[in-house]
Design a protein around this motif. Structure first.
Motif, PDB file in Angstrom:
ATOM      1  N   MET A 183      14.831   7.834  -5.071  1.00  0.00           N
ATOM      2  CA  MET A 183      15.209   8.376  -6.371  1.00  0.00           C
ATOM      3  C   MET A 183      14.219   9.450  -6.771  1.00  0.00           C
ATOM      4  SD  MET A 183      14.051   5.129  -8.686  1.00  0.00           S
ATOM      5  CE  MET A 183      12.419   4.439  -8.468  1.00  0.00           C
ATOM      6  N   HIS A 184      14.593  10.230  -7.771  1.00  0.00           N
ATOM      7  CA  HIS A 184      13.759  11.371  -8.139  1.00  0.00           C
ATOM      8  C   HIS A 184      13.458  11.446  -9.636  1.00  0.00           C
ATOM      9  CE1 HIS A 184      14.243  12.899  -4.070  1.00  0.00           C
ATOM     10  NE2 HIS A 184      15.529  12.638  -4.183  1.00  0.00           N
ATOM     11  N   SER A 203      10.776   0.385  -9.169  1.00  0.00           N
ATOM     12  CA  SER A 203      10.870   0.307  -7.710  1.00  0.00           C
ATOM     13  C   SER A 203      12.293  -0.017  -7.266  1.00  0.00           C
ATOM     14  CB  SER A 203       9.923  -0.768  -7.172  1.00  0.00           C
ATOM     15  OG  SER A 203       8.573  -0.425  -7.423  1.00  0.00           O
ATOM     16  N   PHE A 204      12.741   0.685  -6.204  1.00  0.00           N
ATOM     17  CA  PHE A 204      14.069   0.519  -5.626  1.00  0.00           C
ATOM     18  C   PHE A 204      13.964   0.483  -4.108  1.00  0.00           C
ATOM     19  CE2 PHE A 204      14.999   2.843  -9.554  1.00  0.00           C
ATOM     20  CZ  PHE A 204      16.121   2.200 -10.028  1.00  0.00           C
ATOM     21  N   PHE A 205      15.054   0.028  -3.472  1.00  0.00           N
ATOM     22  CA  PHE A 205      15.185   0.178  -2.037  1.00  0.00           C
ATOM     23  C   PHE A 205      15.843   1.520  -1.702  1.00  0.00           C
ATOM     24  CE2 PHE A 205      15.307  -4.562  -2.346  1.00  0.00           C
ATOM     25  CZ  PHE A 205      14.129  -4.800  -1.660  1.00  0.00           C
ATOM     26  N   ASN A 206      16.245   2.273  -2.740  1.00  0.00           N
ATOM     27  CA  ASN A 206      16.897   3.561  -2.560  1.00  0.00           C
ATOM     28  C   ASN A 206      15.971   4.667  -3.055  1.00  0.00           C
ATOM     29  OD1 ASN A 206      18.819   1.334  -3.699  1.00  0.00           O
ATOM     30  ND2 ASN A 206      20.080   2.515  -2.299  1.00  0.00           N
ATOM     31  N   LEU A 254       8.679   5.016  -8.566  1.00  0.00           N
ATOM     32  CA  LEU A 254       8.339   6.103  -9.474  1.00  0.00           C
ATOM     33  C   LEU A 254       7.461   5.549 -10.580  1.00  0.00           C
ATOM     34  CD1 LEU A 254      10.601   7.685  -8.018  1.00  0.00           C
ATOM     35  CD2 LEU A 254      11.198   8.661 -10.235  1.00  0.00           C
ATOM     36  N   CYS A 255       6.423   6.286 -10.930  1.00  0.00           N
ATOM     37  CA  CYS A 255       5.496   5.844 -11.966  1.00  0.00           C
ATOM     38  C   CYS A 255       5.197   7.017 -12.893  1.00  0.00           C
ATOM     39  CB  CYS A 255       4.219   5.315 -11.334  1.00  0.00           C
ATOM     40  SG  CYS A 255       3.090   4.506 -12.493  1.00  0.00           S
ATOM     41  N   HIS A 278       0.851  -1.185   0.000  1.00  0.00           N
ATOM     42  CA  HIS A 278       0.000   0.000   0.000  1.00  0.00           C
ATOM     43  C   HIS A 278       0.890   1.238   0.000  1.00  0.00           C
ATOM     44  CE1 HIS A 278       0.741  -0.321   4.366  1.00  0.00           C
ATOM     45  NE2 HIS A 278       0.360  -1.571   4.216  1.00  0.00           N
ATOM     46  N   PHE A 279       0.561   2.197  -0.847  1.00  0.00           N
ATOM     47  CA  PHE A 279       1.454   3.309  -1.144  1.00  0.00           C
ATOM     48  C   PHE A 279       1.064   4.604  -0.446  1.00  0.00           C
ATOM     49  CE2 PHE A 279       1.701   0.430  -4.783  1.00  0.00           C
ATOM     50  CZ  PHE A 279       3.064   0.276  -4.905  1.00  0.00           C
ATOM     51  N   GLU A 280       2.104   5.337  -0.089  1.00  0.00           N
ATOM     52  CA  GLU A 280       1.953   6.699   0.404  1.00  0.00           C
ATOM     53  C   GLU A 280       2.593   7.624  -0.638  1.00  0.00           C
ATOM     54  OE1 GLU A 280       4.064   9.567   3.740  1.00  0.00           O
ATOM     55  OE2 GLU A 280       4.050   7.385   4.022  1.00  0.00           O
ATOM     56  N   ARG A 281       1.839   8.576  -1.120  1.00  0.00           N
ATOM     57  CA  ARG A 281       2.377   9.483  -2.141  1.00  0.00           C
ATOM     58  C   ARG A 281       3.390  10.440  -1.516  1.00  0.00           C
ATOM     59  NH1 ARG A 281       0.217  11.466  -7.133  1.00  0.00           N
ATOM     60  NH2 ARG A 281      -1.830  10.571  -6.657  1.00  0.00           N
ATOM     61  N   LYS A 282       4.600  10.464  -2.105  1.00  0.00           N
ATOM     62  CA  LYS A 282       5.640  11.371  -1.631  1.00  0.00           C
ATOM     63  C   LYS A 282       5.675  12.659  -2.444  1.00  0.00           C
ATOM     64  CE  LYS A 282       8.423  10.463   1.033  1.00  0.00           C
ATOM     65  NZ  LYS A 282       8.456  10.740   2.492  1.00  0.00           N
ATOM     66  N   SER A 283       5.431  12.528  -3.738  1.00  0.00           N
ATOM     67  CA  SER A 283       5.373  13.675  -4.644  1.00  0.00           C
ATOM     68  C   SER A 283       4.458  13.283  -5.793  1.00  0.00           C
ATOM     69  CB  SER A 283       6.774  14.058  -5.139  1.00  0.00           C
ATOM     70  OG  SER A 283       7.329  13.011  -5.913  1.00  0.00           O
ATOM     71  N   ASN A 284       4.461  14.057  -6.861  1.00  0.00           N
ATOM     72  CA  ASN A 284       3.535  13.814  -7.954  1.00  0.00           C
ATOM     73  C   ASN A 284       3.650  12.402  -8.520  1.00  0.00           C
ATOM     74  OD1 ASN A 284       1.539  14.511  -9.857  1.00  0.00           O
ATOM     75  ND2 ASN A 284       3.101  14.950 -11.384  1.00  0.00           N
ATOM     76  N   ASN A 285       4.895  11.918  -8.733  1.00  0.00           N
ATOM     77  CA  ASN A 285       5.091  10.603  -9.359  1.00  0.00           C
ATOM     78  C   ASN A 285       5.798   9.603  -8.458  1.00  0.00           C
ATOM     79  OD1 ASN A 285       3.967  11.365 -11.898  1.00  0.00           O
ATOM     80  ND2 ASN A 285       5.857  12.456 -12.375  1.00  0.00           N
TER      81      ASN A 285
END
Length: 218
Positions: free
Chosen positions: A203-204, A198-201, A182-183, A161-168
């Motif tokens: 990214m932007h 998807s990463f464990f790090n 990132l999507c 289940h996802f929490e939005r951090k920014s737009n993508n």
């Protein structure tokens, strides 16, 4: 992120002669697997995906699979590198990294994704209904997270289940591990797709390279 390669390609951009040549760069083990595919498009996507991954490591390794089915690259010196592969409707999306575990997915917006509580939480269903996120984007993100763990559909999608951090950018936590996803949309003519990584790090950006001809691979 350093040492990260993301590539996307369409099989329609390559000729039959291109696929004959690319097949020479496919391992005998995978050739046998590819030949079992019924549809020609599936065979071509199998060939193209292997060549795209091997091109990313300058043909210094072979594409292999763990017992779980998770792909990786085995180098001549015995070391391993990370890779992930996804394809949809004649489009191949791959990732390669010497340093980072990675999971990718490409999801067409056709057909529709059924919002069932078997795969989506009630909160996610509300997000889709409220047009906060596309159901296809959510499915792509869940797929890329499951591929990051090498589990595919064996991972309970309701645990993702996802929490939005920014737009993508979205964040999820599984087994006390933070996963960043990132999507973004990808347009192919009039058709829309979602690309998820998807990463464990953290990214932007997604530095995705579009491969349009054979010379960009070989």
């Amino acid at each position: 992120m350093k040492n990260l390669t993301l590539k996307i390609a369409r099989i329609v951009d390559f000729s039959d002669a291109d696929f004959v040549l690319m097949k020479k760069y496919v391992s005998e083990e995978r050739k046998k697997r590819i030949e079992r595919f019924y549809f020609e498009e599936d065979k071509q996507m199998g060939i193209l995906s292997e060549v795209m991954v091997r091109s990313a490591c300058h043909f210094q390794g072979l594409l292999k699979k763990e017992s779980s089915g998770m792909p990786y690259v085995k180098h001549k010196n015995g070391s391993k590198s990370f890779c992930s592969i996804s394809h949809s409707d004649g489009i191949v999306f791959i990732a390669y990294s010497d340093d980072y575990a990675i999971g990718v997915d490409i999801q067409s917006t056709l057909p529709s994704v059924i919002l069932t509580e078997e795969f989506f939480t009630k909160k996610e269903i509300r997000m889709v209904i409220n047009c906060e996120v596309s159901s296809h984007a959510l499915w792509a993100m869940k797929e890329s997270v499951s591929k990051l763990f090498g589990l595919g559909l064996k991972l309970d999608f309701k645990e993702i289940h996802f929490e939005r951090k920014s737009n993508n950018t979205y964040l999820t936590t599984i087994n006390n591990k933070k996963i960043y996803t990132l999507c973004k949309k990808f347009l192919n003519g009039n058709l829309e797709y979602y690309l998820s990584v998807s990463f464990f790090n953290e990214m932007h950006i997604l530095p995705i390279k579009k491969v349009k001809c054979l010379s960009e691979l070989l």
